[in-house]
Design a protein around this motif. Structure first.
Motif, PDB file in Angstrom:
ATOM      1  N   ILE A   1      31.235  49.256  46.591  1.00  0.00           N
ATOM      2  CA  ILE A   1      31.292  48.634  47.910  1.00  0.00           C
ATOM      3  C   ILE A   1      29.895  48.607  48.529  1.00  0.00           C
ATOM      4  O   ILE A   1      29.496  47.602  49.134  1.00  0.00           O
ATOM      5  CB  ILE A   1      32.294  49.368  48.820  1.00  0.00           C
TER       6      ILE A   1
ATOM      7  N   PHE B   1      35.934  50.569  54.268  1.00  0.00           N
ATOM      8  CA  PHE B   1      36.372  50.829  52.897  1.00  0.00           C
ATOM      9  C   PHE B   1      35.551  51.945  52.250  1.00  0.00           C
ATOM     10  O   PHE B   1      36.089  52.778  51.521  1.00  0.00           O
ATOM     11  CB  PHE B   1      36.286  49.555  52.055  1.00  0.00           C
ATOM     12  N   VAL B   2      34.251  51.956  52.522  1.00  0.00           N
ATOM     13  CA  VAL B   2      33.390  53.005  51.957  1.00  0.00           C
ATOM     14  C   VAL B   2      33.805  54.365  52.501  1.00  0.00           C
ATOM     15  O   VAL B   2      33.919  55.339  51.750  1.00  0.00           O
ATOM     16  CB  VAL B   2      31.899  52.724  52.249  1.00  0.00           C
TER      17      VAL B   2
ATOM     18  N   GLU C   1      25.430  41.414  50.316  1.00  0.00           N
ATOM     19  CA  GLU C   1      25.846  40.638  51.478  1.00  0.00           C
ATOM     20  C   GLU C   1      24.710  40.450  52.480  1.00  0.00           C
ATOM     21  O   GLU C   1      24.577  39.405  53.079  1.00  0.00           O
ATOM     22  CB  GLU C   1      27.013  41.348  52.167  1.00  0.00           C
TER      23      GLU C   1
ATOM     24  N   ARG D   1      32.626  41.107  57.662  1.00  0.00           N
ATOM     25  CA  ARG D   1      32.723  41.604  56.288  1.00  0.00           C
ATOM     26  C   ARG D   1      32.037  42.959  56.144  1.00  0.00           C
ATOM     27  O   ARG D   1      32.549  43.856  55.474  1.00  0.00           O
ATOM     28  CB  ARG D   1      32.126  40.587  55.315  1.00  0.00           C
TER      29      ARG D   1
ATOM     30  N   MET E   1      33.661  46.444  55.000  1.00  0.00           N
ATOM     31  CA  MET E   1      33.127  47.215  53.875  1.00  0.00           C
ATOM     32  C   MET E   1      32.798  48.639  54.295  1.00  0.00           C
ATOM     33  O   MET E   1      33.009  49.585  53.535  1.00  0.00           O
ATOM     34  CB  MET E   1      31.881  46.536  53.303  1.00  0.00           C
ATOM     35  N   ASN E   2      32.306  48.804  55.518  1.00  0.00           N
ATOM     36  CA  ASN E   2      32.003  50.137  56.021  1.00  0.00           C
ATOM     37  C   ASN E   2      33.271  50.990  56.084  1.00  0.00           C
ATOM     38  O   ASN E   2      33.267  52.150  55.680  1.00  0.00           O
ATOM     39  CB  ASN E   2      31.342  50.038  57.396  1.00  0.00           C
TER      40      ASN E   2
ATOM     41  N   GLN F   1      27.989  45.818  46.991  1.00  0.00           N
ATOM     42  CA  GLN F   1      28.429  44.532  47.546  1.00  0.00           C
ATOM     43  C   GLN F   1      27.854  44.314  48.942  1.00  0.00           C
ATOM     44  O   GLN F   1      27.416  43.220  49.277  1.00  0.00           O
ATOM     45  CB  GLN F   1      29.958  44.469  47.589  1.00  0.00           C
ATOM     46  N   ALA F   2      27.816  45.363  49.745  1.00  0.00           N
ATOM     47  CA  ALA F   2      27.257  45.249  51.095  1.00  0.00           C
ATOM     48  C   ALA F   2      25.773  44.917  51.040  1.00  0.00           C
ATOM     49  O   ALA F   2      25.281  44.107  51.824  1.00  0.00           O
ATOM     50  CB  ALA F   2      27.505  46.541  51.871  1.00  0.00           C
TER      51      ALA F   2
END
Length: 173
Positions: A108, A92-93, A115, A85, A89-90, A111-112
């Motif tokens: 994002i 997506f960022v 996480e 995940r 996310m990395n 959210q990370a």
């Protein structure tokens, strides 16, 4: 209500064991077998519910075995792993930053941080207790040194005389 074939019952029990809702199972049975069921009929095949007291032992065993396998296999699903995940996310960022979508990138990142363990929290972080104690000890030592010799470390005072004429100055005469 017609009796269900063993194949349909097995499908229902296994779907419920995999945490599908009765509504989802009704839709799946309709698509897979062409049979129309009610949510109550489906729910009666879930041994964790009170309405399925009379469920045969073989269906209960199938349910519990399927649920156990499902939970064990969850670890093999990539999205169930934190590292997967975070890598996603990395990506997506980075994509959001190249699109100059800073708002999305910040969401994002938030959210990370969540996480990785509630790292994104708006609260004051208290210093380490041992560090705090060490600072107090050093301040006390400094105060004790100042009390022993209050003038220690201060520069020598300069003597300045203002308004006195020098008698050896020839222009003064």
């Amino acid at each position: 209500m017609a009796a269900l074939k063993n194949e349909v019952k097995s499908f229902i029990v296994q779907a419920l064991a995999c945490f599908d809702t009765p509504s989802q199972v009704v839709e799946s049975v309709k698509n897979e077998f062409g049979e129309v069921l009610t949510r109550q009929q489906v729910e009666s095949h879930d041994p964790t519910k009170a309405c399925s007291k009379g469920l045969a032992v073989k269906w209960q065993t199938l349910f519990h075995d399927t649920r156990k396998r499902f939970r064990e296999q969850t670890a093999e699903i990539p999205i169930a792993n934190r590292a997967y995940r975070l890598r996603a996310m990395n990506r997506f960022v980075e994509k959001a930053e190249t699109m100059k979508n800073i708002g999305l990138a910040m969401q994002i990142l938030e959210q990370a941080a969540k996480e990785v363990g509630d790292a994104y929290v708006n609260r004051r972080v208290e210093p380490d207790k041992s560090l705090d104690d060490e600072i107090k000890r050093l301040n006390i030592q400094k105060l004790q040194r100042e009390l022993e010799d209050p003038n220690k470390g201060l520069p020598e005072p300069k003597q300045v005389i203002i308004g006195v004429e020098d008698a050896s100055d020839p222009e003064a005469e």
